[in-house]
Scaffold this active site. Structure first.
Site, PDB file in Angstrom:
ATOM      1  CE  LYS A  52      -1.511   2.899   2.837  1.00 14.51           C
ATOM      2  NZ  LYS A  52      -1.561   4.135   1.981  1.00 14.51           N
ATOM      3  CD  GLU A 101      12.488   5.484   8.184  1.00 19.77           C
ATOM      4  OE1 GLU A 101      12.418   6.507   8.910  1.00 19.77           O
ATOM      5  OE2 GLU A 101      12.350   5.499   6.960  1.00 19.77           O
ATOM      6  CB  CYS A 152      12.403  10.491   8.610  1.00 16.45           C
ATOM      7  SG  CYS A 152      13.066   9.187   7.558  1.00 16.45           S
ATOM      8  CD  GLU A 205       9.791  14.113  11.446  1.00 17.98           C
ATOM      9  OE1 GLU A 205      10.691  13.594  10.768  1.00 17.98           O
ATOM     10  OE2 GLU A 205       8.773  13.503  11.824  1.00 17.98           O
TER      11      GLU A 205
END
Length: 480
Positions: free
Chosen positions: A171, A246, A280, A384
């Site tokens: 997906k 992750e 990231c 973040e």
């Protein structure tokens, strides 16, 4: 107008069971370039059933057979790199040069590294006690990938599944379906058996959750936000499946006075802004030794002001737009939080760049921004941002630098800049992060990638990436 209304299931392009659609937008202009049909639970059931049936035979294939298929996939990937790059530029806004040389190329680089790792992998070995240890594919894998590095993350999940003899349902992000569609075509072109790889488009709450909860899925591999990763883990818990994650990051970049200051500061700014800050593991917190702090700020300001922002369709080392309007508003909100929270604005600020071409005025472009004199109590230090926003703060001692670097919920990457090799190794040992970058050096294809703390668990890439898709079985030696 591009229409994606077929899923790849059991070796065929099939009509989805769902009729729900969404527009495909290009971030450079916010114009609609296509329509995507989104799947539902019935589409997931169909794909998982195909993968489960295929596993009975594919899970018993030899390493030589799987290596032959992977080498064929490498040939196909080389032929279609430019096509992948164009799709990535259209759907997520990475500039053309970066899309070709880095984003699309990652699909080939990871594949070649996995081939090398599989060649060296011992699928059976005799233990010192005489027992036989075998490494066998885990089964059906559900793979959920993000929009910011679409082909990179597809390769890091699909290839180890296929390499080990597992089967999978992918997906991809519903926002970057073009490159995923091409990747499915590549798998088909390479000749993998029907049902081994399946593609279902859809959103996380519907298709992602259905995959995570499915009793016939043995493993989930997810890349994305920490919030969404937690949801995948919760959905997978009832069936006790393996989950690898992750997730996010807020990576520190430690600048010691004995490094090549001009080079390392400019690299650090560029690294934060790369991919428009949508990575990231980007070095988004720069920690600078106080004796060179003022000079570092001058260099950083110059680097930010020199950073070009422009049309992703053009070649060059400029950065493109943010991914979409939601991401644009999040970044704008964080920039305003920085200003309101008392950080000093060194470069950039709210709004779009002032020199954009007229046809780009509706795109999601932001000003590359730097804050300095940032303290750990500020939101821009802790959260973040996922945009080209760098925060800088000084430190006095090595101990303080390490403490500041580790003062985060995340632990994906950390960066160390110093002219002292002993210090580099000493500091790296104490940083709580899965990947340490020293003096501009990054890890290569085949090295394990993943994080500590809320940056996730498990590792992707090379031998470690294969192991996540394997189960170990022990059998005593045969005796009458």
């Amino acid at each position: 107008m591009i229409t994606i209304d077929k899923f790849y299931i059991d070796g065929q392009w099939v009509t989805p069971r769902s009729a729900t659609t969404m527009p495909i937008l290009t971030p450079a202009t916010n114009a609609q370039i296509g329509v995507l049909t989104l799947g539902n639970g019935a589409d997931v059931d169909r794909a998982v059933a195909a993968a489960r049936a295929a596993f009975d035979s594919y899970g018993m294939t030899s390493k030589a057979e799987r290596l032959a298929l992977l080498r064929r996939l490498a040939e196909v990937t080389r032929d279609r790199l430019d096509e992948l790059a164009r799709a990535i530029t259209m759907e997520m806004g990475a500039p053309a040069t970066m899309s070709r040389e880095v984003q699309a190329d990652a699909g080939l680089g990871h594949l070649l590294a996995f081939i090398e790792a599989l060649e060296e992998l011992e699928e059976e070995e005799t233990l010192p006690n005489g027992d036989l240890l075998s490494r066998e594919p885990i089964g059906v894998c559900g793979l959920i990938t993000p929009w910011n590095w679409p082909v990179n993350q597809i390769a890091l999940k699909v290839i180890p599944a296929l390499a080990t003899g597992a089967t999978c349902v992918l997906k991809p992000s519903e926002h970057t379906p073009l490159s995923a569609q091409i990747y499915a075509e590549m798998i088909d072109q390479a000749g993998f058996p029907a049902g081994v790889f399946n593609l279902v488009h859809g959103d996380g709450p519907t298709v992602g959750a259905a995959l995570s909860r499915h009793p016939d899925v043995a493993m989930m591999s997810f890349t994305g936000s920490t919030r969404a990763g937690s949801a995948v883990s919760r959905d997978a818990a009832d069936t006790v499946k393996r989950v690898t994650l992750e997730l996010g990051g807020k990576s520190p970049n430690l600048i010691f006075a004995d490094c090549d200051l001009e080079t390392r500061i400019r690299e650090g700014v560029a690294g934060c802004f790369y991919n428009t800050g949508q990575s990231c593991d980007a070095p988004t917190r720069m920690l600078v030794e106080r004796s060179v702090y003022d000079r570092a700020l001058q260099i950083a300001r110059q680097a930010a002001e020199a950073q070009e922002v422009g049309d992703p369709a053009e070649e060059g080392d400029h950065i493109g737009p943010l991914f979409d309007g939601i991401q644009y508003e999040r970044v704008q909100k964080m920039i305003r939080k920085g200003i309101d929270g008392g950080a000093r604005l060194l470069a950039g600020g709210p709004g779009r760049p002032g020199d954009l071409s007229p046809h780009l005025q509706s795109g999601w472009f932001v000003r590359p921004t730097i804050f300095c004199d940032v303290t750990p109590d500020m939101a821009i230090w802790r959260e973040e941002i996922f945009g080209p926003v760098l925060v800088i703060t000084p430190f006095d001692t090595e101990e303080e630098a390490i403490a500041l670097a580790n003062d985060t919920d995340y632990g994906l990457a950390a960066y160390v800049q110093t002219g002292d090799e002993t210090r580099a190794r000493r500091v790296a040992r104490r940083l709580r992060a899965g990947g340490i970058h020293v003096n501009g050096r990054d890890a290569g294809y085949g090295s394990p990638f993943g994080g500590f703390k809320q940056s996730g668990n498990g590792r992707e890439g090379g031998r470690a990436g294969l192991e996540d898709y394997l189960e170990m079985k022990v059998c005593p030696p045969f005796a009458n």
